[in-house]
Write an enzyme that holds these catalytic residues in place. Structure first.
Site, short mmCIF file in Angstrom:
data_model
loop_
_atom_site.label_atom_id
_atom_site.label_comp_id
_atom_site.label_asym_id
_atom_site.label_seq_id
_atom_site.Cartn_x
_atom_site.Cartn_y
_atom_site.Cartn_z
N GLU A 58 -4.92 -8.46 0.43
CA GLU A 58 -5.79 -8.32 1.56
C GLU A 58 -7.25 -8.14 1.09
O GLU A 58 -7.45 -7.46 0.32
CB GLU A 58 -5.22 -7.04 2.31
CG GLU A 58 -4.02 -7.07 2.97
CD GLU A 58 -3.58 -5.80 3.73
OE1 GLU A 58 -4.23 -4.92 4.16
OE2 GLU A 58 -2.24 -5.64 3.78
N GLU B 177 0.67 -1.01 -0.07
CA GLU B 177 -0.09 0.15 0.16
C GLU B 177 0.84 1.21 -0.05
O GLU B 177 0.68 2.06 1.04
CB GLU B 177 -0.85 -0.09 1.08
CG GLU B 177 -1.91 -1.06 1.28
CD GLU B 177 -3.02 -1.14 2.10
OE1 GLU B 177 -3.02 -0.14 2.99
OE2 GLU B 177 -3.95 -2.05 2.11
C1 PNW Z 1 -4.65 -1.75 5.23
N1 PNW Z 1 -7.04 3.78 4.42
O1 PNW Z 1 -4.48 -0.41 5.95
C2 PNW Z 1 -3.04 -2.42 5.70
O2 PNW Z 1 -2.28 -2.98 4.63
C3 PNW Z 1 -3.15 -3.36 6.81
O3 PNW Z 1 -2.22 -3.35 7.50
C4 PNW Z 1 -4.20 -2.91 7.76
O4 PNW Z 1 -4.53 -3.47 9.05
C5 PNW Z 1 -5.53 -3.08 7.00
O5 PNW Z 1 -5.39 -2.40 5.76
C6 PNW Z 1 -6.77 -2.76 7.63
O6 PNW Z 1 -6.77 -1.40 7.93
C7 PNW Z 1 -5.26 0.36 5.56
O7 PNW Z 1 -7.14 5.07 5.25
C8 PNW Z 1 -5.14 1.56 6.41
O8 PNW Z 1 -7.67 3.96 3.28
C9 PNW Z 1 -5.85 2.99 6.11
C10 PNW Z 1 -6.33 2.89 4.77
C11 PNW Z 1 -6.44 1.74 3.94
C12 PNW Z 1 -5.70 0.77 4.26
#
Ligand code: PNW
Length: 458
Positions: A365, A164
């Site tokens: 994911e 990401e």
């Molecule tokens: C992802 N957003 O995080 C990560 O790859 C993981 O480590 C995390 O635990 C999971 O998704 C759930 O959140 C994100 O704000 C965090 O758009 C924030 C965002 C997207 C993905």
């Protein structure tokens, strides 16, 4: 009866990341990462939670792998902690040993390891030297990739460079919601380019021998709130920065022209040096897709929504789209407030397969947070089962449409440190009691294991 069978050899896995589960932050020569610093800064994470102990996975990894084997999954996506492996730029064999043991444990029970090199835990000394906005960080990443490949390449064949990059760049350096907590759009756009450059420099290193490599951008379905030109433009900007920016760079070796224009005021083009795009767009073996939700956006001043923000509290992580409002699309939401939209996953998969043909895909994911509780030692989570089933149906539909989807990793194997939300959000298939470290498979874990064992949905 299996009504929806998946292709033979489809990988059924779960996923985690080092800082979210390992704990043991001072063990065996580990250095400090930006997430240690950030989590220990008052006000940065909910309730001041840190990953100091997390799930104690560094100690309990054998128990965790045994539980995975029990469920019947065939893959496990984890991340390597850069500060364990290269504290202060030196190679730390003790850190590598942990991942050797973990990979051996997985292989012994027939689970294929997928290792992510960067899941957000930049060594603090590299941040002090400029972090991702500094070009040199990409070269230090390539050094780290080379060390990891040399040490683990005999047992790990599937590598993911960066997880990401949108989050790492725009939540880390733009809105400041993630470590290192910087709020500077100019820094964020440079960080985005250097994360992609890091991927491109590391990819050929990781592909040598038996290695296969991919990156894992987080993609969203994006819809305009209406057909008004302002809303269409908002959707173009958000889709541009969230999806096309990363897809075009990785798979076409170019940035979309309209996004380059949107980012021009932030000095983005100054970060790009001759030859970079060829490096970033070099050969990869697969693309990982992290998918959670859809963004519905409006560019109208009085739209019924809030001005562009991350899900947290910082400044805009959307350079060039600061005026855009993220509005509610009317679907049910998870505990993150993220709308549930399996059709969006089908949309993303068919779009990527059509516009960027010939690259095998994995869902690296997908999952949902719910406030799960143990009742009499059991944890029933029907909403998570419904979420997973809906998204797996979307995957199956996409495969029927000809999309080369090779595997699916549920986020997450177990409840863990959910970044800015600390331990307040539970994404796991397995429940974790943080007082006792007792793991209890939720009903979704059993359900997902059945799907994996039958290679299909009944
Ligand atoms: C992802 N957003 O995080 C990560 O790859 C993981 O480590 C995390 O635990 C999971 O998704 C759930 O959140 C994100 O704000 C965090 O758009 C924030 C965002 C997207 C993905």
């Amino acid at each position: 009866m299996i009504a929806r069978g998946f292709p033979e050899g489809f990988v059924w896995g779960t996923a985690t990341a080092a800082y979210q589960i390992e704990g043991s932050v001072n063990a065996d020569g580990r250095g400090v990462s930006i997430w240690d610093t950030f989590a220990h800064t008052p006000g940065r994470t909910l309730l001041g939670d840190t990953g100091d102990v997390a799930n104690d996975h560094y100690v309990r990894f054998r128990e965790d792998v045994a539980l995975m084997a029990d469920l019947g999954v065939t893959g496990y996506r984890f991340s390597l902690s850069w500060p364990r492996i290269r504290p202060n730029g030196r190679t730390n064999e003790q850190g590598l040993d942990f991942y050797r043991r973990l990979a051996d444990e997985l292989l012994a029970v027939g689970i294929t390891p997928f290792a992510t090199l960067y899941h957000w835990d930049l060594p603090q000394e590299l941040e002090d030297a400029g972090g991702w906005p500094a070009r040199d960080t990409a070269y230090r990443f390539a050094d780290y990739a080379s060390v990891a490949h040399d040490a683990l390449g005999d047992r790990v064949h599937d590598w993911i460079t960066v997880n990401e990059p949108w989050c790492a760049a725009f939540l880390g350096y733009g809105s400041g919601d993630h470590a290192p907590g910087v709020r500077d759009s100019r820094a964020a756009v440079r960080a985005a380019h250097h994360l992609l450059l890091a991927h491109g420099l590391a990819a050929p290193i990781l592909r040598s021998g038996e290695g296969r490599v991919g990156a894992a951008p987080n993609l969203y379905a994006v819809s305009p709130a209406s057909d008004a030109p302002e809303d269409l433009d908002a959707a173009r900007r958000v889709d541009g920065l969230q999806n096309r920016f990363f897809l075009d760079a990785l798979l076409k070796g170019s940035y979309p022209v309209d996004v380059l224009e949107d980012l021009e005021p932030f000095g983005f083009d100054e970060a790009i040096q001759p030859g970079d795009m060829g490096v970033i767009g070099g050969p990869i073996d697969f693309l990982g897709i992290n998918y959670y939700s859809r963004h519905t956006v409006s560019g109208l001043p009085d739209a019924d929504g809030h001005v562009a923000t991350s899900p947290f509290a910082g400044a805009s992580p959307w350079p060039g789209a600061e005026h855009v409002a993220f509005v509610h699309g009317g679907r049910p939401v998870t505990d993150m407030g993220w709308e549930i939209d399996p059709e969006g996953l089908h949309e993303i998969l068919t779009r990527v397969a059509k516009e960027y043909p010939a690259v095998p895909l994995y869902i690296t994911e997908n999952g949902a947070a719910y406030p799960d509780e143990l009742v009499d030692g059991e944890c029933a989570d029907p909403e998570r089962v419904a979420y997973l089933e809906g998204h797996l149906r979307a995957c199956h539909d996409a495969i029927s449409d000809g999309v080369p989807l090779k595997g699916y990793f549920a986020w997450s194997f177990m409840d863990n440190f959910e970044w800015g939300w600390g331990y307040g959000k539970r994404f796991g298939l397995v429940h974790v009691d943080y007082d006792t470290q007792v793991r209890t498979p939720k009903s979704s874990a059993r359900w997902f294991g059945d799907v994996a064992r039958h290679n299909g949905l009944s």
